[in-house]
Write a protein that holds these residues in place. Structure first.
Motif, PDB file in Angstrom:
ATOM      1  N   LYS A 107       0.829  -1.196   0.000  1.00  0.00           N
ATOM      2  CA  LYS A 107       0.000   0.000   0.000  1.00  0.00           C
ATOM      3  C   LYS A 107       0.872   1.258   0.000  1.00  0.00           C
ATOM      4  N   ARG A 108       0.349   2.302  -0.638  1.00  0.00           N
ATOM      5  CA  ARG A 108       0.997   3.609  -0.657  1.00  0.00           C
ATOM      6  C   ARG A 108       0.094   4.615   0.040  1.00  0.00           C
TER       7      ARG A 108
ATOM      8  N   GLN B 196       1.406   9.947  10.387  1.00  0.00           N
ATOM      9  CA  GLN B 196       2.244   9.280  11.381  1.00  0.00           C
ATOM     10  C   GLN B 196       1.581   8.011  11.910  1.00  0.00           C
ATOM     11  N   GLN B 197       0.277   8.055  12.104  1.00  0.00           N
ATOM     12  CA  GLN B 197      -0.437   6.867  12.593  1.00  0.00           C
ATOM     13  C   GLN B 197      -0.363   5.735  11.576  1.00  0.00           C
ATOM     14  N   ILE B 198      -0.543   6.061  10.303  1.00  0.00           N
ATOM     15  CA  ILE B 198      -0.487   5.033   9.264  1.00  0.00           C
ATOM     16  C   ILE B 198       0.893   4.391   9.216  1.00  0.00           C
ATOM     17  N   LEU B 199       1.936   5.197   9.295  1.00  0.00           N
ATOM     18  CA  LEU B 199       3.290   4.652   9.267  1.00  0.00           C
ATOM     19  C   LEU B 199       3.595   3.852  10.526  1.00  0.00           C
ATOM     20  N   SER B 200       3.159   4.351  11.675  1.00  0.00           N
ATOM     21  CA  SER B 200       3.462   3.686  12.949  1.00  0.00           C
ATOM     22  C   SER B 200       2.785   2.337  13.069  1.00  0.00           C
ATOM     23  N   THR B 201       1.553   2.248  12.584  1.00  0.00           N
ATOM     24  CA  THR B 201       0.781   1.013  12.724  1.00  0.00           C
ATOM     25  C   THR B 201       0.982   0.052  11.570  1.00  0.00           C
ATOM     26  N   GLY B 202       1.678   0.503  10.525  1.00  0.00           N
ATOM     27  CA  GLY B 202       1.864  -0.353   9.366  1.00  0.00           C
ATOM     28  C   GLY B 202       0.665  -0.368   8.438  1.00  0.00           C
ATOM     29  N   GLY B 203      -0.193   0.660   8.538  1.00  0.00           N
ATOM     30  CA  GLY B 203      -1.345   0.750   7.646  1.00  0.00           C
ATOM     31  C   GLY B 203      -0.940   0.817   6.187  1.00  0.00           C
ATOM     32  N   ALA B 204       0.264   1.285   5.942  1.00  0.00           N
ATOM     33  CA  ALA B 204       0.883   1.261   4.619  1.00  0.00           C
ATOM     34  C   ALA B 204       2.388   1.229   4.834  1.00  0.00           C
TER      35      ALA B 204
END
Length: 362
Positions: A177-178, A231-239
C-alpha cells in the motif's frame, strides 16, 4: 543511529528551549505574554499557526521571549483559515498580524504585502538557505520561512523500498500500500514524476495525466489528511510506503519507530513570511520579523518543529547527529529533484483543488 538521535534531540531541544523559557515570561491563558521586563505596550500582535507542536515551538521560542524583550504582547491563534484572512486583506480590516501561510498563498496575493524594511529586519542574504531554483533575495515583499520536503517514507522491515517516484508508483515491482496526501499540492508533481515527466518539463502541470497516474494504482492507495494521520499510518503499518512530509517522519524516527526517509528525488518546499500592507501594527510586526531571524531562535524552532531553519548559520548550530533529518542538509539538498513552483500554484490552486476534491470522492 536512532538511539543517538533520540538522546540528542532530547538534550539539545531541552537545552535550547530552556534558554528561550528563561528569556520569556509565563504564558497567560490566552497565549500572550504579559510584558515581562521589556516594558509595556497597548499593542498585541495576533500570530496565527496551524496549531500543535508548531504553535508550541513558535510560542516558546518567538512569541513569549519577544514580549519579554519588547513589551509588545502576543496572542497565538489557530488554525490558519485562508477564507478569514482573505476577507481581512480585501476589506483592509487586518486583525491577524502574522499568519503561517503556505507559499502558493503568499505568491497569489503579492499585491497585499508590505515591502519589508530591511533596516529593521536584518539578516545577510548570503546566509539564507535557498532551495533549488529559488532565490529569496529577489523578493522584497517577504522573508523566507522554515522549509521542508515531500519525501518517500518507508517502514524499515520491508525488504526493499521505492527510491524514486517511478518506483513509488510501480506496485508490481514493489508491492504494498501507498499512503498519499489527500490534496493535490505536491501530489500532482510526484505523480507526474512517477509517470516519467522530467522536473524541468513539469510545469504547467498536466493535471489529468497526474490523476490518471494515481488512478492506475488507486486500489493500493491509502489517503491521509493530516500529519498526525500520516504518522499513525506509518506507525501502525497501515501502509509500508508513504508520500510524506520529512519532519513528520523524522519525529517518528526520534521515537525509535521503525520508519525511515528516502531522500532520493525529494521535492523541496518552503514559504515566505509576509505582512499585510494595510496592517495598523506594521512597525511592531517588522520588529517581530527581525526577532524571528535570529540564528539561535531559528535553530530552536527547527529543533521543536522539524522544519529546516532559514539561515545557514542556524543550521550549523544543530547537532551533527540530527542534521541529516532536515531537508536543508547539504546531501539532502543535492538529492532534491527540485522545488515547488509557487507562481504556478498561485494561478491554479483554486481550480485544481476543486478538481482534486471531485476526483478523490469518485
Amino acid at each position: 543511529m536512532k538511539l543517538s538521535i533520540k538522546r540528542t534531540i532530547g538534550g539539545a531541544l531541552a537545552a535550547s528551549l530552556a534558554v528561550a523559557a528563561l528569556a520569556g515570561c509565563a504564558p497567560s491563558s490566552d497565549g500572550g505574554g504579559d510584558g515581562g521586563d521589556g516594558g509595556s505596550s497597548d499593542v498585541t500582535l495576533t500570530l496565527v499557526t496551524w496549531g500543535g507542536t508548531t504553535e508550541e515551538g513558535f510560542k516558546k521560542v518567538y512569541a513569549d521571549p519577544f514580549t519579554a524583550e519588547t513589551g509588545i504582547k502576543t496572542k497565538m491563534v489557530n488554525p490558519v483559515d485562508y477564507g478569514k484572512y482573505t476577507a481581512q486583506l480585501e476589506t483592509g480590516n487586518i486583525t491577524w498580524d502574522w499568519v503561517d501561510i503556505e507559499g502558493w498563498f503568499a505568491y497569489q496575493r503579492q499585491a497585499d504585502w508590505a515591502t519589508i524594511d530591511r533596516d529593521v529586519v536584518q539578516y545577510d542574504d548570503a546566509d539564507v538557505i535557498n532551495p533549488p531554483g529559488k532565490d529569496y533575495s529577489t523578493i522584497d515583499w517577504g522573508i523566507p520561512s522554515p522549509s521542508y520536503s515531500f519525501v518517500i517514507s518507508y517502514r524499515t522491515e520491508e525488504a526493499q523500498h521505492p527510491t524514486t517516484w517511478e518506483e513509488f508508483f510501480d506496485t508490481d515491482a514493489i508491492p504494498g500500500k501507498r499512503a498519499i496526501y489527500n490534496w493535490p499540492y505536491g501530489m500532482l508533481e510526484v505523480a507526474l514524476l512517477g509517470d516519467g515527466v522530467p522536473m524541468d518539463e513539469l510545469y504547467p502541470l498536466d493535471v489529468d495525466r497526474a490523476l490518471a497516474k494515481l488512478d492506475s494504482v488507486r486500489d493500493d492507495l491509502v489517503f491521509w489528511n493530516s500529519g498526525a494521520e500520516l504518522q499513525q499510518i506509518l506507525s501502525t503499518g497501515g501502509a509500508p510506503f508513504a508520500f510524506a512530509w520529512n519532519n513528520r517522519v523524522a519525529a517518528l524516527m526520534k521515537e525509535d519507530q521503525p520508519v525511515a526517509i528516502e531522500w532520493g528525488e525529494n521535492l523541496q518546499d518552503g514559504s515566505v513570511n509576509t505582512i499585510a500592507a494595510a496592517s495598523p501594527r506594521l512597525d511592531e510586526t517588522m520588529q517581530f520579523f527581525n526577532f524571528m531571524m535570529d540564528a539561535d531562535r531559528q535553530r530552536d524552532v527547527a529543533l521543536s518543529t522539524g522544519y529546516s531553519p532559514v539561515l545557514k548559520s542556524s543550521f550549523e548550530k544543530i547537532d551533527t547527529d540530527l542534521q541529516p533529518l532536515y531537508n536543508a542538509y547539504p546531501a539532502n539538498l543535492e538529492q532534491a529533484v527540485g522545488t515547488i513552483d509557487h507562481d504556478w500554484w498561485a494561478e491554479n490552486y483554486d481550480a485544481v483543488s476543486a478538481k482534486w476534491t471531485e476526483w478523490a470522492a469518485g
